[in-house]
Design a protein around this motif. Structure first.
Motif, PDB file in Angstrom:
ATOM      1  N   MET A   4      17.803  46.021  78.242  1.00  0.00           N
ATOM      2  CA  MET A   4      18.526  44.752  78.303  1.00  0.00           C
ATOM      3  C   MET A   4      17.702  43.625  77.667  1.00  0.00           C
ATOM      4  SD  MET A   4      20.009  45.465  82.087  1.00  0.00           S
ATOM      5  CE  MET A   4      20.870  43.960  82.351  1.00  0.00           C
ATOM      6  N   VAL A   5      17.094  43.958  76.501  1.00  0.00           N
ATOM      7  CA  VAL A   5      16.327  42.958  75.753  1.00  0.00           C
ATOM      8  C   VAL A   5      17.116  42.621  74.493  1.00  0.00           C
ATOM      9  CG1 VAL A   5      14.076  43.642  76.635  1.00  0.00           C
ATOM     10  CG2 VAL A   5      15.023  44.831  74.629  1.00  0.00           C
ATOM     11  N   SER A   6      16.547  41.739  73.652  1.00  0.00           N
ATOM     12  CA  SER A   6      17.263  41.359  72.439  1.00  0.00           C
ATOM     13  C   SER A   6      16.895  42.219  71.243  1.00  0.00           C
ATOM     14  CB  SER A   6      17.021  39.878  72.129  1.00  0.00           C
ATOM     15  OG  SER A   6      17.854  39.095  72.961  1.00  0.00           O
ATOM     16  N   ASP A   7      15.707  42.824  71.277  1.00  0.00           N
ATOM     17  CA  ASP A   7      15.339  43.712  70.178  1.00  0.00           C
ATOM     18  C   ASP A   7      14.300  44.722  70.655  1.00  0.00           C
ATOM     19  OD1 ASP A   7      15.440  44.752  67.641  1.00  0.00           O
ATOM     20  OD2 ASP A   7      13.922  43.366  66.821  1.00  0.00           O
ATOM     21  N   VAL A   8      14.274  45.889  70.009  1.00  0.00           N
ATOM     22  CA  VAL A   8      13.223  46.883  70.232  1.00  0.00           C
ATOM     23  C   VAL A   8      12.734  47.292  68.850  1.00  0.00           C
ATOM     24  CG1 VAL A   8      12.705  49.219  71.045  1.00  0.00           C
ATOM     25  CG2 VAL A   8      14.225  47.742  72.389  1.00  0.00           C
ATOM     26  N   ARG A   9      11.441  47.318  68.685  1.00  0.00           N
ATOM     27  CA  ARG A   9      10.897  47.719  67.374  1.00  0.00           C
ATOM     28  C   ARG A   9       9.512  48.314  67.576  1.00  0.00           C
ATOM     29  NH1 ARG A   9      11.270  42.043  67.443  1.00  0.00           N
ATOM     30  NH2 ARG A   9       9.285  41.138  68.061  1.00  0.00           N
ATOM     31  N   SER A  10       8.933  48.802  66.434  1.00  0.00           N
ATOM     32  CA  SER A  10       7.587  49.358  66.545  1.00  0.00           C
ATOM     33  C   SER A  10       6.585  48.218  66.684  1.00  0.00           C
ATOM     34  CB  SER A  10       7.268  50.251  65.351  1.00  0.00           C
ATOM     35  OG  SER A  10       7.577  49.570  64.158  1.00  0.00           O
ATOM     36  N   MET A  11       5.378  48.569  67.050  1.00  0.00           N
ATOM     37  CA  MET A  11       4.368  47.582  67.408  1.00  0.00           C
ATOM     38  C   MET A  11       4.172  46.530  66.321  1.00  0.00           C
ATOM     39  SD  MET A  11       3.352  48.534  70.341  1.00  0.00           S
ATOM     40  CE  MET A  11       1.692  48.150  70.801  1.00  0.00           C
ATOM     41  N   GLY A  12       4.109  45.246  66.777  1.00  0.00           N
ATOM     42  CA  GLY A  12       3.816  44.165  65.839  1.00  0.00           C
ATOM     43  C   GLY A  12       2.565  43.447  66.329  1.00  0.00           C
ATOM     44  N   ASP A  13       2.329  42.218  65.839  1.00  0.00           N
ATOM     45  CA  ASP A  13       1.109  41.525  66.265  1.00  0.00           C
ATOM     46  C   ASP A  13       1.397  40.149  66.858  1.00  0.00           C
ATOM     47  OD1 ASP A  13       1.918  40.373  63.964  1.00  0.00           O
ATOM     48  OD2 ASP A  13       0.145  40.969  62.777  1.00  0.00           O
ATOM     49  N   GLY A  14       2.680  39.907  67.235  1.00  0.00           N
ATOM     50  CA  GLY A  14       2.990  38.634  67.889  1.00  0.00           C
ATOM     51  C   GLY A  14       2.297  38.543  69.253  1.00  0.00           C
ATOM     52  N   GLU A  15       2.349  37.360  69.849  1.00  0.00           N
ATOM     53  CA  GLU A  15       1.681  37.179  71.146  1.00  0.00           C
ATOM     54  C   GLU A  15       2.490  37.871  72.244  1.00  0.00           C
ATOM     55  OE1 GLU A  15       0.655  33.795  74.410  1.00  0.00           O
ATOM     56  OE2 GLU A  15       1.584  33.179  72.523  1.00  0.00           O
ATOM     57  N   ALA A  16       1.843  38.724  73.022  1.00  0.00           N
ATOM     58  CA  ALA A  16       2.551  39.462  74.072  1.00  0.00           C
ATOM     59  C   ALA A  16       2.521  38.677  75.379  1.00  0.00           C
ATOM     60  CB  ALA A  16       1.908  40.829  74.271  1.00  0.00           C
ATOM     61  N   LEU A  17       3.688  38.600  76.070  1.00  0.00           N
ATOM     62  CA  LEU A  17       3.728  37.987  77.406  1.00  0.00           C
ATOM     63  C   LEU A  17       3.181  38.957  78.442  1.00  0.00           C
ATOM     64  CD1 LEU A  17       7.255  36.318  77.404  1.00  0.00           C
ATOM     65  CD2 LEU A  17       5.054  35.286  76.850  1.00  0.00           C
ATOM     66  N   ILE A  31      10.024  33.565  82.110  1.00  0.00           N
ATOM     67  CA  ILE A  31      11.340  33.804  81.520  1.00  0.00           C
ATOM     68  C   ILE A  31      12.398  33.703  82.623  1.00  0.00           C
ATOM     69  CG2 ILE A  31      10.513  35.370  79.685  1.00  0.00           C
ATOM     70  CD1 ILE A  31      11.690  37.651  81.511  1.00  0.00           C
ATOM     71  N   LYS A  32      13.661  33.510  82.185  1.00  0.00           N
ATOM     72  CA  LYS A  32      14.760  33.516  83.146  1.00  0.00           C
ATOM     73  C   LYS A  32      15.554  34.803  83.018  1.00  0.00           C
ATOM     74  CE  LYS A  32      15.727  28.561  83.515  1.00  0.00           C
ATOM     75  NZ  LYS A  32      16.482  27.506  82.852  1.00  0.00           N
ATOM     76  N   ASN A  33      15.477  35.423  81.830  1.00  0.00           N
ATOM     77  CA  ASN A  33      16.393  36.501  81.511  1.00  0.00           C
ATOM     78  C   ASN A  33      15.700  37.469  80.568  1.00  0.00           C
ATOM     79  OD1 ASN A  33      18.514  37.994  80.259  1.00  0.00           O
ATOM     80  ND2 ASN A  33      19.959  36.397  80.881  1.00  0.00           N
ATOM     81  N   THR A  34      15.925  38.768  80.755  1.00  0.00           N
ATOM     82  CA  THR A  34      15.281  39.759  79.883  1.00  0.00           C
ATOM     83  C   THR A  34      15.705  39.604  78.428  1.00  0.00           C
ATOM     84  OG1 THR A  34      17.055  41.266  80.446  1.00  0.00           O
ATOM     85  CG2 THR A  34      14.999  41.532  81.643  1.00  0.00           C
ATOM     86  N   LEU A  35      16.862  38.960  78.214  1.00  0.00           N
ATOM     87  CA  LEU A  35      17.341  38.805  76.829  1.00  0.00           C
ATOM     88  C   LEU A  35      16.433  37.894  76.010  1.00  0.00           C
ATOM     89  CD1 LEU A  35      21.187  38.519  77.409  1.00  0.00           C
ATOM     90  CD2 LEU A  35      19.904  40.474  76.525  1.00  0.00           C
ATOM     91  N   GLU A  36      15.579  37.120  76.666  1.00  0.00           N
ATOM     92  CA  GLU A  36      14.642  36.265  75.938  1.00  0.00           C
ATOM     93  C   GLU A  36      13.542  37.094  75.278  1.00  0.00           C
ATOM     94  OE1 GLU A  36      13.194  33.201  78.673  1.00  0.00           O
ATOM     95  OE2 GLU A  36      15.176  33.254  79.623  1.00  0.00           O
ATOM     96  N   LEU A  37      13.524  38.393  75.612  1.00  0.00           N
ATOM     97  CA  LEU A  37      12.398  39.230  75.171  1.00  0.00           C
ATOM     98  C   LEU A  37      12.789  40.231  74.098  1.00  0.00           C
ATOM     99  CD1 LEU A  37      10.910  40.095  78.675  1.00  0.00           C
ATOM    100  CD2 LEU A  37      10.089  38.359  77.069  1.00  0.00           C
ATOM    101  N   ASP A  38      11.794  40.573  73.280  1.00  0.00           N
ATOM    102  CA  ASP A  38      11.846  41.760  72.439  1.00  0.00           C
ATOM    103  C   ASP A  38      10.822  42.732  73.004  1.00  0.00           C
ATOM    104  OD1 ASP A  38      13.589  40.322  70.920  1.00  0.00           O
ATOM    105  OD2 ASP A  38      12.157  39.947  69.268  1.00  0.00           O
ATOM    106  N   LEU A  39      11.068  44.029  72.763  1.00  0.00           N
ATOM    107  CA  LEU A  39      10.119  45.035  73.242  1.00  0.00           C
ATOM    108  C   LEU A  39       9.521  45.739  72.036  1.00  0.00           C
ATOM    109  CD1 LEU A  39       9.001  46.456  75.824  1.00  0.00           C
ATOM    110  CD2 LEU A  39      10.835  48.135  75.504  1.00  0.00           C
ATOM    111  N   GLU A  40       8.187  45.795  72.011  1.00  0.00           N
ATOM    112  CA  GLU A  40       7.514  46.515  70.931  1.00  0.00           C
ATOM    113  C   GLU A  40       6.841  47.752  71.513  1.00  0.00           C
ATOM    114  OE1 GLU A  40       6.473  42.636  68.122  1.00  0.00           O
ATOM    115  OE2 GLU A  40       4.820  43.754  69.042  1.00  0.00           O
TER     116      GLU A  40
END
Ligand code: ZN
Length: 917
Positions: free
Chosen positions: A860-873, A832-841
């Protein structure tokens, strides 16, 4: 479309670059000419607390150096700390104007012409010299931004001031503390004058080295339980033996009696054995203390010679038994005072033995007439001859010996009559002595650092009587009349008062200019024909030691009350000004002239070496001002632990400049982001706002307490830590989104701005005592919401910072730290270049209960939510809480760069709302 113009970016005219060397002088000059001190001295009249520093006067000679700068800047910071904390302050600077160094410069200038001039003419030249350097130093101090009553400083050379010093002397005399006594000084027999330390030069001289055996008197023989033993002394001045009053031994040292019946220190036995005085066989050992206060017999005159103990006795030569002639040596004199021995001195002005030899029976009657009138340097052979068999060893050697700087002849040590303030006369209230009063008075004084009291205490405990007379011209005269025949001084009230009045009107020059009769009041019973003037002047330490009286109690200066709050000087002044001021105040008032004593160390280079011309490591304050700015020098003082040595070098100056730049940029960022705020809004603080305010509250209040205790380095450390970690490192960073992108009336944005205003207002008065220039500049550029009605730095006041809130949940702190560690790796691996590219679960209940928009800002992310099942970096855990970093599925908003837009190149809902409003 370029959305940059739609962002609310920071704007301020407060310059990023300070250009201190170019810009400081004008602003500092402005303060000095527009009456900054007058403003400070009047702004808090009627305040709960008054505060004054009484200035320890620098000597009015030469330019100021780094030590002066340190001292005056520290005083300035202390005074301003009290000022910005709301106290009613006073600071009257002063100068010490009399004394030998100035008189010597004038003598050098005059050369032979001095002989043709009157004392008053010479004094006038000294006065002009002092005034010239007062003006020079005053300008130099003012250029350092030091604010004080520069228009009405105190000068010890002023007529009224001389009268006040004299008045202090009279008060001490009338208490019965003044005595006239003999004390040994360097004496030039060739010039017939006493010499100061500075007037002596060392050259080689050939002298005798003799060992003389003194029979023990009965009391000593009895103590040791032996008969016929002799104490062996060593001396290089046989001519002083007639004036012998005692023999000094080292305390707790082992001494021996040899088979030959001779007494030596055990440690030196081998040395004297090599000289052939003994075979070295010991028949008895004893400790020096056993024979203290018993006697030996001087073989020159059969007088008793007292065994004494003295720390001045060293085991580096001789016999360990030191011939003690109190009239001819400094150590001898001090040990004799302790044992109350007479200060015998049988030598006249020209260096010849006088009638004292006969009167006091200092030489055996069959020889005495050959010695009277003989120059002491011609008497050694005769003395050796009279000693006869008592002289057990004799040789000659060459050593470095003091010579008169004018005549180049070897000098002698010779006791002359001097004036003393008695430390141990029980004439104070309750039958106490001055020493006792002084020791008790300092118990009421607070010392910074606290160890100062021990230092001053032990010096007062051990000091001898204070010799206050000097045989010079440039000073306040010990203006007593005395009876020509009896030499009794006259302490008559009316005479002393008449003299004081004359000094007040005409200056102390009058003592030399006017005849004796002028000092007698009309109708006096004294007859001028029978009187003479005392011709000595006062030790210059008496002048400075009585400045509290002339400045704080005379009503002549608006310099604060008495006793004053603070005396602040280098730690060497325990020996000097702190002590002389304490003694004079205790002699007159029976209490200390100060409530607090602050001491600072000395300036050294970065390797801890003393600054000296020869090492080439001297740093002139004027040069620092020119290259870096006064503000950097002031920051150096505030950031240093001034109680120990203060290091300074070009490297340190560069580091300080960098620290200054950081402080300045943080303030600039704060100013720039609040420019459009009209009034602060405290109703809508989010948890992050509350968090930083709470952090600020802790930092500011702790720093404030440290500053109140004069712990500037500690206070600044706390502030700088807050500024760089919590404020710049986190809060200002996470606020950027709302500051730049939210609508100007959004409470999220106005709350952040309000926080920044509150923090700026809290910060400025805390740093203003040190960085006065910078804060003044800030006030000039700050929007009204920050500065209120303040027109300049001197209008702001430090109020307690009362924004107490709950801390953030620790899991947020820990998670943020862990999160950014991982971000570093992701960035390094170019994922990544920027934390904004990320969501935090996360599954963290503590975190999910927060307003998630705040948590989004926090990471400084774009979203925060409860745990999901997308691929984690990446993933991490804090205790039982699990966190996953997921690439944001939404699109980047071209305005705020958050990945919150539903279509490519489209605005996110927030930005869309802001622009369509
Ligand atoms: Zn946006």
């Amino acid at each position: 479309m370029d959305y940059k113009d739609t962002l609310f970016l920071p704007r301020t005219d407060f310059p990023m670059r300070a250009n201190l060397p170019q810009n400081e002088p004008a602003r500092i000059k402005h303060w000095q000419t527009k009456g900054a001190y007058a403003k400070m001295a009047s702004a808090h009249k009627g305040a709960k607390r008054d505060f004054s520093i009484h200035d320890g006067p620098p000597y009015a000679n030469g330019h100021i150096h780094l030590g002066h700068a340190l001292n005056k800047i520290l005083k300035d910071i202390v005074t301003k700390t009290h000022y910005f904390f709301g106290d009613n302050i006073r600071y009257t600077p002063g100068w010490d104007c009399h004394g030998l160094p100035i008189e010597q410069q004038i003598e050098v200038k005059l050369g032979e012409k001095k002989k043709e001039m009157s004392v008053s003419q010479i004094r006038e030249m000294c006065r002009e010299h002092a005034k010239q350097f007062i003006d020079i130093q005053r300008d130099e101090f003012k250029e350092l931004g030091i604010i004080g009553d520069w228009d009405k400083p105190y000068l010890t050379l002023k007529f009224k001031f001389e009268a006040e010093i004299y008045d202090a002397l009279c008060k001490i005399a009338k208490k019965g503390l003044l005595t006239e006594r003999r004390k040994p000084v360097y004496w030039s027999w060739a010039a017939k004058t006493a010499l100061a330390e500075a007037e002596v030069e060392y050259k080689d001289k050939e002298d005798y080295s003799i060992y003389v055996a003194f029979d023990l008197d009965k009391d000593a023989s009895k103590k040791l339980g032996i008969k016929g033993a002799k104490a062996v002394i060593w001396t290089t001045t046989p001519w002083t033996l007639p004036a012998n009053e005692g023999i000094s031994l080292k305390p707790d040292e082992t001494y021996v009696v040899t088979e030959e019946g001779l007494i030596f220190a055990k440690e030196l036995l081998e040395v004297v054995r090599e000289k052939g005085m003994t075979k070295g066989k010991i028949v008895k050992e004893f400790i020096s203390n056993e024979i203290e206060n018993t006697h030996a017999i001087n073989p020159l005159n059969d007088r008793r010679s007292l065994f004494m103990l003295g720390e001045h006795v060293l085991m580096d030569g001789g016999t360990g038994l030191v011939h003690t002639a109190p009239g001819h040596g400094e150590d001898d004199y001090h040990v004799a005072l302790r044992y109350r021995l007479p200060i015998t001195m049988p030598v006249d002005d020209e260096g010849k033995y006088d009638d004292t030899l006969v009167r006091e029976k200092l030489v055996r009657a069959d020889y005495v007439n050959e010695l009277v009138g003989l120059h002491v340097f011609k008497a050694n052979e005769k003395i050796n001859q009279i000693l006869g068999s008592a002289l057990i060893h004799e040789s000659k050697f060459i050593h470095s010996y003091p010579h008169c700087w004018r005549t180049h002849k070897p000098v002698i040590y010779r006791a002359t009559k001097q004036w003393f303030i008695a430390m141990d006369e029980p004439v104070m209230s309750g039958g106490r002595t001055l020493r006792e009063v002084a020791l008790s008075a300092i118990k009421d004084v607070r010392f910074y650092p606290a160890s100062g009291i021990k230092r001053l205490e032990s010096m007062i405990e051990n000091r001898p009587d204070w010799c206050i007379s000097r045989q010079r011209d440039w000073g306040v005269p010990i203006a007593f009349l005395r009876d020509k025949a009896t030499k009794e001084p006259i302490f008559d009230d009316a005479v002393l008062e008449r003299t004081r009045e004359i000094f007040e009107q005409k200056g102390a020059d009058a003592w030399w200019d006017l005849p004796v009769g002028e000092f007698l009041p009309a109708g006096s019973d004294y007859d001028a024909a029978n009187l003479e003037k005392v011709s000595d002047i006062l030790d210059v330490w008496f002048d400075s030691g009585s400045t509290w009286k002339a400045v704080l109690t005379s009503g002549d200066y608006d310099a604060g009350g008495f006793p004053c709050d603070v005396y602040l000087e280098g730690s060497d002044q325990h020996r000097g000004w702190f002590q002389s001021s304490l003694l004079i105040s205790c002699a007159i008032n029976e209490y200390a002239p100060f409530r607090r004593v602050i001491t600072h160390g000395f300036t050294v280079d970065e390797n801890g070496q003393k600054m000296s011309k020869s090492l080439g490591n001297v740093i002139a304050p004027q040069k620092v001002a020119k290259d870096y700015g006064v503000e950097i020098l002031r920051l150096w003082v505030a950031l240093s632990d001034y109680s120990s040595e203060l290091k300074l070098s070009e490297n340190i100056l560069k580091q300080l400049s960098e620290q200054y730049r950081k402080i300045r940029n943080t303030i600039r960022f704060l100013l720039a982001n609040v420019a459009d705020l009209d009034e602060i809004d405290t109703a809508h603080f989010g948890v992050l706002d509350q968090w930083i305010l709470n952090r600020a509250s802790i930092a500011f209040n702790t720093a404030r307490d440290a500053f109140r205790d004069y712990e500037f380095a500690k206070g600044f450390g706390i502030l700088l830590n807050f500024l760089s970690n919590d404020l710049s490192g986190i809060y200002l960073d996470i606020c950027k989104d709302r500051l730049y992108c939210d609508s100007t009336d959004d409470p999220r944005r106005t709350s952040a701005q309000s926080v920044m205003v509150i923090i700026t207002r809290g910060l400025l008065p805390l740093i203003a005592p040190t960085l006065t220039y910078t804060v003044d500049e800030v006030i000039a550029y700050a929007p009204a919401v920050v500065k209120g009605d303040a027109k300049d730095v001197f209008d702001i006041v430090c109020a307690p910072f009362e924004y107490k809130f709950d801390e953030l949940d620790p899991v947020l702190m820990d998670a943020r730290e862990k999160f950014f560690e991982i971000i570093d790796t992701l960035k390094k691996d170019k994922i990544i270049k920027n934390t904004l590219e990320l969501d935090l679960e996360t599954n963290s209940n503590q975190i999910l209960q927060y307003d998630l928009s705040e948590v989004i800002d926090w990471f400084m992310v774009s979203d925060v939510r409860s745990m999901g099942d997308g691929e984690a970096l990446a993933e991490f855990e804090i205790g039982d809480d699990h966190f996953r970093l997921v690439r944001s599925a939404k699109h980047r908003c071209p305005r705020c760069w958050r990945y919150q837009a539903s279509e490519p190149e489209c605005l996110c809902p927030r930005c869309s709302k802001v622009l369509n409003a």
